[in-house]
Design a protein around this motif. Sequence first.
Motif, PDB file in Angstrom:
ATOM      1  N   PHE A 248     -13.583  27.172 -59.256  1.00 57.61           N
ATOM      2  CA  PHE A 248     -14.862  26.805 -58.980  1.00 57.61           C
ATOM      3  C   PHE A 248     -15.421  25.556 -59.808  1.00 57.61           C
ATOM      4  N   ALA A 249     -15.036  25.538 -61.143  1.00 55.97           N
ATOM      5  CA  ALA A 249     -15.317  24.624 -62.109  1.00 55.97           C
ATOM      6  C   ALA A 249     -14.648  22.971 -61.665  1.00 55.97           C
ATOM      7  N   ILE A 250     -13.449  23.045 -60.825  1.00 49.72           N
ATOM      8  CA  ILE A 250     -12.722  22.125 -60.649  1.00 49.72           C
ATOM      9  C   ILE A 250     -12.802  21.499 -59.091  1.00 49.72           C
ATOM     10  N   ALA A 251     -13.652  22.539 -58.432  1.00 51.60           N
ATOM     11  CA  ALA A 251     -13.662  22.363 -56.960  1.00 51.60           C
ATOM     12  C   ALA A 251     -14.230  20.966 -56.458  1.00 51.60           C
ATOM     13  N   ASP A 252     -14.873  20.135 -57.092  1.00 55.58           N
ATOM     14  CA  ASP A 252     -15.143  18.844 -56.608  1.00 55.58           C
ATOM     15  C   ASP A 252     -13.974  17.715 -57.195  1.00 55.58           C
ATOM     16  N   GLN A 253     -12.933  18.354 -57.605  1.00 54.23           N
ATOM     17  CA  GLN A 253     -11.982  17.234 -57.903  1.00 54.23           C
ATOM     18  C   GLN A 253     -10.935  16.924 -56.868  1.00 54.23           C
ATOM     19  N   PRO A 254     -10.590  15.679 -56.917  1.00 58.03           N
ATOM     20  CA  PRO A 254      -9.635  15.378 -55.777  1.00 58.03           C
ATOM     21  C   PRO A 254      -8.457  16.367 -55.721  1.00 58.03           C
ATOM     22  N   LEU A 255      -8.198  16.820 -54.724  1.00 58.03           N
ATOM     23  CA  LEU A 255      -6.954  17.792 -54.417  1.00 58.03           C
ATOM     24  C   LEU A 255      -5.750  17.098 -54.578  1.00 58.03           C
ATOM     25  N   ALA A 256      -5.412  15.762 -54.529  1.00 62.65           N
ATOM     26  CA  ALA A 256      -4.326  14.927 -54.621  1.00 62.65           C
ATOM     27  C   ALA A 256      -4.051  14.884 -56.304  1.00 62.65           C
ATOM     28  N   ALA A 257      -5.259  14.702 -57.036  1.00 64.05           N
ATOM     29  CA  ALA A 257      -4.969  14.652 -58.415  1.00 64.05           C
ATOM     30  C   ALA A 257      -4.614  15.912 -59.120  1.00 64.05           C
ATOM     31  N   ILE A 258      -5.032  17.158 -58.503  1.00 64.44           N
ATOM     32  CA  ILE A 258      -4.659  18.242 -59.028  1.00 64.44           C
ATOM     33  C   ILE A 258      -3.239  18.547 -58.670  1.00 64.44           C
ATOM     34  N   ARG A 259      -2.813  18.314 -57.710  1.00 63.78           N
ATOM     35  CA  ARG A 259      -1.534  18.405 -57.098  1.00 63.78           C
ATOM     36  C   ARG A 259      -0.566  17.591 -58.129  1.00 63.78           C
ATOM     37  N   ARG A 260      -0.788  16.546 -58.481  1.00 66.34           N
ATOM     38  CA  ARG A 260       0.027  15.811 -59.374  1.00 66.34           C
ATOM     39  C   ARG A 260      -0.093  16.476 -60.771  1.00 66.34           C
ATOM     40  N   ALA A 261      -1.073  16.836 -61.166  1.00 74.16           N
ATOM     41  CA  ALA A 261      -1.172  17.301 -62.371  1.00 74.16           C
ATOM     42  C   ALA A 261      -0.255  18.695 -62.485  1.00 74.16           C
ATOM     43  N   TRP A 262      -0.276  19.341 -61.463  1.00 74.64           N
ATOM     44  CA  TRP A 262       0.620  20.290 -61.354  1.00 74.64           C
ATOM     45  C   TRP A 262       1.911  20.471 -61.089  1.00 74.64           C
ATOM     46  N   GLY A 263       2.503  18.991 -61.110  1.00 77.81           N
ATOM     47  CA  GLY A 263       3.790  18.605 -60.934  1.00 77.81           C
ATOM     48  C   GLY A 263       4.155  18.660 -59.557  1.00 77.81           C
TER      49      GLY A 263
END
Length: 321
Positions: free
Chosen positions: A302-317
């Motif tokens: 919930f703390a990162i819910a506003d972040q772009p999904l694409a950026a999170i995917r990149r961060a996860w590799g």
Amino acid sequence: MFLRHTAPDQAPLLAAAAIAACRLPGGWTTPLQPRMLEVLFAHLLGLDLDLEQLEPALPIQLALALPDPGQRQELIELLVTLELLCDPIPEALQASIEHWAAVLEVESDALRLTRDLCNRAASLATADFYRLSWIGELAREDPDLPRLLQRYGTPAFALTLEPDPAEAARWRGLQQCPAGSLGRAMWDFYDERGFQPPGEVGAVSPALARHDWVHVITGYGTTPLGELQVAGFDAAASDSRPAFLNFLGAVSLYETGLLHSLVVKQPGHGVLSAAGSPEQLAEAIRLGRLCPVDPLHEVEYFAIADQPLAAIRRAWGLAEL
């Protein structure tokens, strides 16, 4: 977990141990066992093994070659995974794996779960699964869980059984997140499938819902194979033994149906026996091993819910989906 502590040059010995422990005098119980073994070694260690060319190993050989308790645990986990591909599980196979665990001095909740399944103690296996997997681990963060367990039993781990308006409002608030964000994608994930948000009676529990964030980030669907992929990804990315137990439960649920689910009405059997399924599962496990975070314990979604999904995917590799 998932051969994380295994070096490529140790792979032939571990494969020889799997042959010795799981290939009975009459042969493999199911052709899926050697197939899954070969696929896991290929995807996780980059090795193409010819199982027909390997001589079975003895438990004492592995005890000498694997002094690290983590390596021994991983071997027994591999053997149990192959065991749970069978329906029914032959008594000789169960005895063989328990012998290997005793020689290697490995104790595991995974062995307890398989004993329940071998004995067709479905209710006990279901209770053990939800209590000992990461679902139970996270559910115990709720101080109200003891009361809920006393009143409702095992379903309290997996389901919302009493209304929690604050929790439901938190989930419904995700529809206000920006377009393209993780939170909005999660809301769409629920809305498109007609899922109730946690906090509303009949929905999954907040603990179980945690893996839905991984569905959204990885792009794995809610098909039986998708559920297996998420379970494999989570277990590979996490150092938590309960996460691996959840993976074993998913294998048993979606391949053999030996385990009963409190949530899935018709899980479908033989998922991994389908062409291409072992490879897709192994690839999800490989990506999980590369993930820089533990998706079950280290991320406050919930703390990162506003972040772009694409950026999170990149961060996860993960590749763009």
